[in-house]
Motif scaffolding. Structure first.
Motif, short mmCIF file in Angstrom:
data_model
loop_
_atom_site.label_atom_id
_atom_site.label_comp_id
_atom_site.label_asym_id
_atom_site.label_seq_id
_atom_site.Cartn_x
_atom_site.Cartn_y
_atom_site.Cartn_z
N ARG A 22 -16.80 11.96 -50.38
CA ARG A 22 -15.49 12.61 -50.63
C ARG A 22 -14.49 12.24 -49.71
O ARG A 22 -14.76 11.96 -48.79
N LEU A 23 -13.33 12.37 -50.33
CA LEU A 23 -12.04 11.84 -49.49
C LEU A 23 -12.08 12.75 -48.16
O LEU A 23 -12.02 14.08 -48.28
N ASP A 24 -11.71 12.06 -47.08
CA ASP A 24 -11.57 13.00 -45.89
C ASP A 24 -12.90 13.50 -45.59
O ASP A 24 -12.99 14.82 -45.37
N ASN A 25 -14.13 12.90 -45.85
CA ASN A 25 -15.24 13.53 -45.70
C ASN A 25 -15.56 14.36 -44.33
O ASN A 25 -14.71 13.98 -43.10
N ALA A 26 -16.39 15.36 -44.19
CA ALA A 26 -16.55 16.19 -43.14
C ALA A 26 -17.37 15.32 -42.04
O ALA A 26 -17.48 15.98 -40.88
N PHE A 27 -17.92 14.08 -42.17
CA PHE A 27 -18.68 13.50 -41.43
C PHE A 27 -17.89 12.36 -40.53
O PHE A 27 -18.27 11.34 -40.00
N ARG A 28 -16.56 12.41 -40.72
CA ARG A 28 -15.59 11.39 -40.11
C ARG A 28 -15.83 11.24 -38.54
O ARG A 28 -15.49 10.15 -38.11
N ALA A 29 -15.88 12.46 -37.90
CA ALA A 29 -16.17 12.32 -36.45
C ALA A 29 -17.26 12.11 -35.89
O ALA A 29 -17.31 12.30 -34.58
N VAL A 30 -18.38 11.80 -36.49
CA VAL A 30 -19.78 12.15 -35.90
C VAL A 30 -19.96 10.72 -35.50
O VAL A 30 -19.95 9.73 -36.00
N ARG A 31 -20.47 10.95 -34.16
CA ARG A 31 -20.86 9.56 -33.28
C ARG A 31 -22.42 9.55 -33.28
O ARG A 31 -22.77 8.59 -33.05
N LEU A 32 -22.99 10.64 -33.47
CA LEU A 32 -24.55 10.67 -33.44
C LEU A 32 -25.28 11.64 -34.55
O LEU A 32 -25.04 12.83 -34.78
N PHE A 33 -26.13 10.84 -35.35
CA PHE A 33 -26.85 11.74 -36.42
C PHE A 33 -28.25 11.61 -35.84
O PHE A 33 -28.60 10.79 -35.13
#
Length: 518
Positions: free
Chosen positions: A275-286
């Motif tokens: 999705r546009l501007d997805n909610a995971f853009r700031a994630v550094r670690l999964f």
């Protein structure tokens, strides 16, 4: 654990907690909380548990809808000296009844829906505890929370390190789950304290927004609750459902920087990554545990991050042992069945011959045995079963793997799920990597026949030509069975109940594995 929230609140931690829906134990309290508020909620819950008749040494069974308040209830029980038993509301009533008989709870905390489902199946769950508390307050045979409020809360009781602290159950993919008993020494001293260290690069920071989408009835979240609060991130976001449209607004309001989720939940939320501007853009670690995670899923989330070098930490372990090995994946996602190495200074690992239980050489397949201070105390009501999986200080995981020359572990399959001459997990990886339309692939090992591939797609259809091309260089497989996600029997953690599925597809089929160590 009984005073965990009090101690964290007393340290003036500024952590805020954001839920995707209100707690079942406090539906009027909304979705935004702070630590002092949660400490008061645990204190209040401990009070009404005591009013319901819970005494020191009793067991408290918790069976409800999926939410983090499983662990708040567990902490409240521990606070007054009881032993909580967290049981998934996803369990069939017949299975739940067997487990409750083994627990023998003084108090059962549950919901009207669970009680109704039991009666519809011919099981009156209220007869399996001295007292039943219905969180909905609508079942006439149970007490409600308002009935129990207004009583004083006993002073906190600190359990001894080696005494039972909490009971949780295994996933139950091969049948009735086992009830795993952990102590403070095993699940807190050996596991949570290890996770609560601020490790460079991968450790949770004070500025992080930590999101968790888990099955909160399982032991992993009890340990996570201790370590997450100790690490004091800026925000904690709790997801209880795996519907992308319900999760999206919560994640957008509180964009996470660290995410831990069930493998099945990652699969279900994967549409959000595009999705546009997805909610995971700031994630550094999964982070993922519980089950195998396949390459396309890992790649989708790492590619969704706008970070320069996001990482995926893959842990492998069991409810009985906690994490055994871990490794990190980047956007290249090579060798996903390579589980890395045992946790340094904590875990020893060896591979043994399934018939003789003697160690095999490096590079040879066999059963994995581990030695760890985090091993549980036993199985509640199944002492013989626990003893059969113990070999001195070694624990038989029931997993087949190869340990390489450098010590890295390559997982092949669960022994009970094996298919002679191949790794079902590796074949599942290959198929999912080659066919974009496949949401999930499950290979079922069958005695005397080629493995049966069960393929999950969004609409329950499959391009047969694409399938033929994708499996052309794989070992022989039966014709694919195509299903949608909801058509497969699953556990509360989203794992496929492989044996139930095999029985449904072919009643005369026999698994290829022995199942001796399940």
């Amino acid at each position: 654990m009984g005073v965990l929230f009090d101690e964290c609140a007393d340290r003036d931690q500024a952590t805020t907690i954001h839920l995707d829906r209100p707690f079942d134990i406090a539906p009027e309290s909304g979705v935004d909380h702070d630590l002092p508020g949660l400490a008061r909620l645990v204190w209040t819950t401990a009070g009404w548990l005591a009013a319901a008749g819970v005494r020191r040494g009793d067991r408290v069974a918790i069976v409800k809808d999926n939410h983090w308040d499983y662990d708040l209830l567990a902490c409240a029980a521990v606070r007054i000296g009881a032993v909580p038993a967290k049981l998934s509301g996803h369990l069939p009533p017949e299975s739940l009844a067997v487990l409750l008989r083994r627990v023998g709870p003084a108090v059962l905390v549950t919901t009207a829906g669970v009680l109704t489902a039991g009666r519809d199946a011919g099981v009156d769950l209220t007869t399996l505890a001295r007292t039943t508390v219905d969180l909905n307050g609508t079942d006439p045979s149970a007490l409600s929370v308002p009935d129990l409020l207004g009583h004083g809360t006993p002073p906190p009781v600190r359990p001894r390190d080696d005494d039972p602290l909490v009971v949780m159950h295994t996933s139950g993919t091969t049948g009735l789950p086992k009830l795993v008993v952990h102590s403070t020494a095993t699940i807190i001293g050996a596991l949570a304290q290890l996770e609560a260290r601020r490790i460079p690069v991968i450790g949770v920071r004070g500025t992080d927004t930590l999101a968790n989408a888990s099955a909160y009835s399982h032991g992993r979240t009890f340990c996570w609750t201790a370590s997450a609060l100790a690490l004091a991130p800026s925000r904690i976001v709790v997801l209880t459902r795996d519907d992308p449209d319900l999760a999206d607004p919560v994640l957008r309001n509180h964009p996470p920087t660290v995410v831990e989720a069930l493998p099945a939940t990652y699969v279900r939320l994967r549409p959000l990554t595009t999705r546009l501007d997805n909610a995971f853009r700031a994630v550094r670690l999964f982070m993922s545990t519980y089950d195998a995670i396949h390459p396309p899923v890992v790649r989708a989330y790492l590619d969704a991050s706008a970070r320069r070098r996001p990482l995926w930490m893959q842990g492998w372990g069991q409810s009985e042992t906690g994490p055994i090995t871990f490794r990190f994946l980047d956007r290249r996602v090579t060798a996903p069945r390579d589980l890395g190495r045992p946790i340094p200074l904590r875990t020893r690992l060896r591979v043994v011959d399934p018939a003789t239980l003697t160690p095999v050489g490096r590079g040879e397949p066999g059963l994995v045995q581990v030695r760890t201070p985090a091993r549980c105390l036993g199985y509640l009501g199944e002492d013989e079963r626990f003893a059969a999986k113990s070999d001195g200080g070694w624990w038989n995981t029931g997993d087949l793997a190869v340990r390489g020359r450098t010590g890295r572990v390559r997982l092949l399959d669960r022994e009970v799920d094996l298919a002679p001459g191949m790794s079902c997990l590796a074949a599942e990886d290959t198929i999912e990597d080659r066919l974009d339309a496949v949401v999930e692939c499950v290979l079922l090992g069958v005695s005397g026949r080629p493995p049966v591939p069960v393929v999950v797609t969004a609409d329950g259809t499959l391009d047969q030509r694409a399938w033929t091309r994708a499996v052309a260089d794989l070992p022989p497989l039966a014709d694919p069975v195509v299903r949608t996600w909801d058509q497969l029997p699953r556990t509360g953690t989203g794992k496929v109940r492989r044996h139930d599925l095999l029985t449904a597809l072919a009643a005369d089929a026999t698994p290829a594995g022995s199942g001796r160590w399940t």
